[in-house]
Design an enzyme around this catalytic site. Sequence first.
Site, short mmCIF file in Angstrom:
data_model
loop_
_atom_site.label_atom_id
_atom_site.label_comp_id
_atom_site.label_asym_id
_atom_site.label_seq_id
_atom_site.Cartn_x
_atom_site.Cartn_y
_atom_site.Cartn_z
CD GLU A 8 -35.02 3.23 12.22
OE1 GLU A 8 -34.35 4.11 11.69
OE2 GLU A 8 -34.99 2.04 11.85
CG HIS A 65 -33.81 -1.54 10.14
ND1 HIS A 65 -34.55 -1.39 8.99
CD2 HIS A 65 -33.32 -0.31 10.44
CE1 HIS A 65 -34.51 -0.12 8.62
NE2 HIS A 65 -33.78 0.56 9.48
#
Length: 252
Positions: free
Chosen positions: A168, A96
Site C-alpha cells: 500500500e 498497516h
Amino acid sequence: MSRKPIIAGNWKMNKNPQEAKAFVEAVASKLPSTDLVDVAVAAPAVDLVTTIESAKDSVLKVAAQNCYFENTGAFTGETSPKVLAEMGADYVVIGHSERRDYFHETDEDINKKAKAIFANGLTPIVCCGESLETYEAGKAVEFVGAQVSAALAGLSAEQVASLVLAYEPIWAIGTGKSATQDDAQNMCKAVRDVVAADFGQEVADKVRVQYGGSVKPENVKDYMACPDVDGALVGGASLEADSFLALLDFLN
C-alpha cells in the site's frame, strides 16, 4: 502458477456492532465460491464478536486489524492473538501504515506479531508501503524491500508461502490518488522478488500479494489484471455492501 485472489476490506475505525451485522447480512449470500476468491473483512476489535458470529455460516472470512505479540499478560489495551484464534478470526492485518505512523510500530514489532499470529494458527496480512517522499526519490523498491525482509525474518518457508503481503503506497491511501497499473505491478513484483531472494522462488510463486490504496470498483479490474497482483486491501470502498460486492466483479 495460479494463485487464488484475495479481496479484503479494511473498515478501519468505522462501524458499530449493529452496522457490522447489517453489512455481513447484506453481502454473505452474494459472495462467489471460495474456489474462485477469498473474501475477508477486517473489523475493529469492538465489532469482531458480532462480525465473526454473523459470518460463520458464509464464505466471508474475518480479520482483526491488529494484535499484540504476547498471548496474555499485563498489556493494557492490547489484543491477544490466542483469543482472536479462539473467537474464530481467520486473518490479522499487521504493519498497516496507520499503525506504523500513528502508533510508532517498528519492523521488529511487526515481525514478532507475524510469529505470534502463526503460533496461534491464524494468517497474517502483512502491510508494506512507502511515503510520497520515498516514492519521488526513486527509493520505493529499496524501502519496501527492507520492510518485507524485516517483517518475514525467521519465519519458515511454509509460513511465508501461506501468508498475504499487502503493498500500500502511503501516498495513495485515502487520498484519491491511486498508483498506476504499472506502479502496482512493478511494486508487487518487487515485493515478490524480495520473497524469492529470502525464501526461494517456489515460495515467492505461492505467496499472495495484494495492492491497496484507493482501490474502487472502477479500477479494481485493472489492478487484478496485473500478473503479480493477487488481490486488494480496500478501505473506503469496503464500507458499503454494494461497493464491496462490486469489487468482486473483476471475476466476470
